[in-house]
Design a protein around this motif. Structure first.
Motif, mmCIF file in Angstrom:
data_model
loop_
_atom_site.group_PDB
_atom_site.id
_atom_site.type_symbol
_atom_site.label_atom_id
_atom_site.label_comp_id
_atom_site.label_asym_id
_atom_site.label_seq_id
_atom_site.Cartn_x
_atom_site.Cartn_y
_atom_site.Cartn_z
ATOM 1 N N ASP A 10 -1.705 16.946 1.286
ATOM 2 C CA ASP A 10 -2.511 15.743 1.544
ATOM 3 C C ASP A 10 -3.847 16.096 2.184
ATOM 4 O O ASP A 10 -3.922 16.956 3.058
ATOM 5 C CB ASP A 10 -1.764 14.773 2.458
ATOM 6 C CG ASP A 10 -0.626 14.070 1.746
ATOM 7 O OD1 ASP A 10 -0.740 13.846 0.529
ATOM 8 O OD2 ASP A 10 0.373 13.743 2.412
ATOM 9 N N SER A 54 -6.201 13.131 2.638
ATOM 10 C CA SER A 54 -6.800 11.863 3.046
ATOM 11 C C SER A 54 -5.972 11.181 4.126
ATOM 12 O O SER A 54 -4.788 11.450 4.282
ATOM 13 C CB SER A 54 -6.940 10.939 1.833
ATOM 14 O OG SER A 54 -5.675 10.713 1.240
ATOM 15 N N GLU A 55 -6.647 10.285 4.842
ATOM 16 C CA GLU A 55 -5.976 9.440 5.827
ATOM 17 C C GLU A 55 -5.144 8.407 5.055
ATOM 18 O O GLU A 55 -5.525 7.981 3.972
ATOM 19 C CB GLU A 55 -7.014 8.714 6.685
ATOM 20 C CG GLU A 55 -7.938 9.630 7.456
ATOM 21 C CD GLU A 55 -7.263 10.241 8.667
ATOM 22 O OE1 GLU A 55 -6.406 9.569 9.255
ATOM 23 O OE2 GLU A 55 -7.606 11.380 9.007
ATOM 24 N N HIS A 56 -4.055 7.999 5.630
ATOM 25 C CA HIS A 56 -3.183 7.041 4.937
ATOM 26 C C HIS A 56 -3.806 5.655 4.799
ATOM 27 O O HIS A 56 -3.411 4.885 3.938
ATOM 28 C CB HIS A 56 -1.832 6.949 5.645
ATOM 29 C CG HIS A 56 -1.034 8.209 5.514
ATOM 30 N ND1 HIS A 56 -0.476 8.613 4.330
ATOM 31 C CD2 HIS A 56 -0.736 9.170 6.416
ATOM 32 C CE1 HIS A 56 0.141 9.766 4.497
ATOM 33 N NE2 HIS A 56 0.005 10.128 5.753
ATOM 34 N N GLU A 57 -4.784 5.337 5.604
ATOM 35 C CA GLU A 57 -5.435 4.028 5.552
ATOM 36 C C GLU A 57 -6.727 4.042 4.741
ATOM 37 O O GLU A 57 -7.431 3.047 4.686
ATOM 38 C CB GLU A 57 -5.733 3.537 6.977
ATOM 39 C CG GLU A 57 -4.506 3.389 7.842
ATOM 40 C CD GLU A 57 -3.527 2.356 7.295
ATOM 41 O OE1 GLU A 57 -3.974 1.299 6.821
ATOM 42 O OE2 GLU A 57 -2.312 2.621 7.346
ATOM 43 N N ASP A 105 -6.043 7.747 -1.980
ATOM 44 C CA ASP A 105 -5.162 8.840 -1.582
ATOM 45 C C ASP A 105 -5.628 10.086 -2.319
ATOM 46 O O ASP A 105 -5.885 10.036 -3.529
ATOM 47 C CB ASP A 105 -3.715 8.562 -1.984
ATOM 48 C CG ASP A 105 -3.095 7.431 -1.188
ATOM 49 O OD1 ASP A 105 -3.421 7.299 0.004
ATOM 50 O OD2 ASP A 105 -2.271 6.694 -1.758
ATOM 51 N N HIS A 158 -4.691 14.325 -2.686
ATOM 52 C CA HIS A 158 -4.011 15.571 -2.339
ATOM 53 C C HIS A 158 -4.454 16.637 -3.328
ATOM 54 O O HIS A 158 -5.048 16.324 -4.359
ATOM 55 C CB HIS A 158 -2.484 15.415 -2.292
ATOM 56 C CG HIS A 158 -1.842 15.081 -3.595
ATOM 57 N ND1 HIS A 158 -1.580 13.795 -3.990
ATOM 58 C CD2 HIS A 158 -1.397 15.871 -4.605
ATOM 59 C CE1 HIS A 158 -1.002 13.797 -5.177
ATOM 60 N NE2 HIS A 158 -0.890 15.041 -5.574
ATOM 61 N N ARG A 178 -7.228 2.950 -4.424
ATOM 62 C CA ARG A 178 -6.460 1.873 -3.779
ATOM 63 C C ARG A 178 -7.296 0.645 -3.462
ATOM 64 O O ARG A 178 -6.810 -0.271 -2.813
ATOM 65 C CB ARG A 178 -5.825 2.394 -2.499
ATOM 66 C CG ARG A 178 -4.806 3.468 -2.753
ATOM 67 C CD ARG A 178 -4.219 4.068 -1.524
ATOM 68 N NE ARG A 178 -4.404 3.282 -0.318
ATOM 69 C CZ ARG A 178 -3.796 3.525 0.807
ATOM 70 N NH1 ARG A 178 -2.971 4.519 0.902
ATOM 71 N NH2 ARG A 178 -4.020 2.784 1.878
#
Length: 184
Positions: A62, A64-67, A71, A73, A92
């Protein structure tokens, strides 16, 4: 239920067990290579075929930040004299179509040289696609670990108002650093 007894005899032993081991090892190696190539999206990208075969590949890591709005990876594909970095991106942001999606690496050492970047042409909302970076590797004495800063760069088409014409905006997202080692 019980199975009826069988008169099955165990297979006879081969007179040349070493030949079987070598044959099995060669088949196993070829099957592993075939699986790596088939599982790897880079085998489907014509511009990357000159770097085949892939010797090994990493698990997805990964970046990126989850927020964040997407996304990201990456997967390291290790070839003879190159490392192909596959960046898997998921859009997203509802209503946003990303175009000319690429990852910019900031390279500041002599262990790797940027050879090629292959952007993803378009990435609609809630879809996933890949862009690639190819790095040439050089012979080193010992193992050298390197960290690259990177960012996702893309363009979006946005409407300012209901009546206005859509405009293209350049955007970027800072990603976590990428770790590479000459022992990869």
């Amino acid at each position: 239920p019980q199975l009826p007894p069988t008169n099955h005899q165990p297979p006879t032993t081969n007179h040349h067990p070493q030949l079987l081991k070598v044959h099995y090892a060669n088949l196993s190696y070829r099957e592993t290579q075939l699986k790596i190539d088939q599982q790897s999206d880079i085998a489907k990208v014509p511009a990357l075929s000159k770097h085949m075969p892939v010797k090994r590949r990493s698990e997805p890591i990964d970046l990126s930040e989850h927020e964040s709005e997407c996304d990201v990876h990456y997967i390291r594909h290790i070839c003879d004299s190159h490392v192909v970095l596959q960046f898997v991106v998921k859009n997203r942001v509802e209503g946003q179509r990303m175009e000319d999606v690429r990852v910019k690496l900031f390279i500041d050492n002599d262990s790797y040289e940027l050879v090629d970047e292959i952007p993803l042409q378009a990435l609609p909302y809630n879809s996933t696609g890949s862009c690639y970076v190819v790095l040439k590797t050089f012979q080193t004495v010992g193992t050298i670990s390197t960290s690259f800063s990177c960012e996702l760069q893309f363009e979006t088409l946005r409407k300012e108002s209901m009546m206005g014409a859509p405009r293209i905006y350049s955007d970027s997202v800072t990603l976590s650093n990428i770790e590479l080692s000459t022992s990869d």
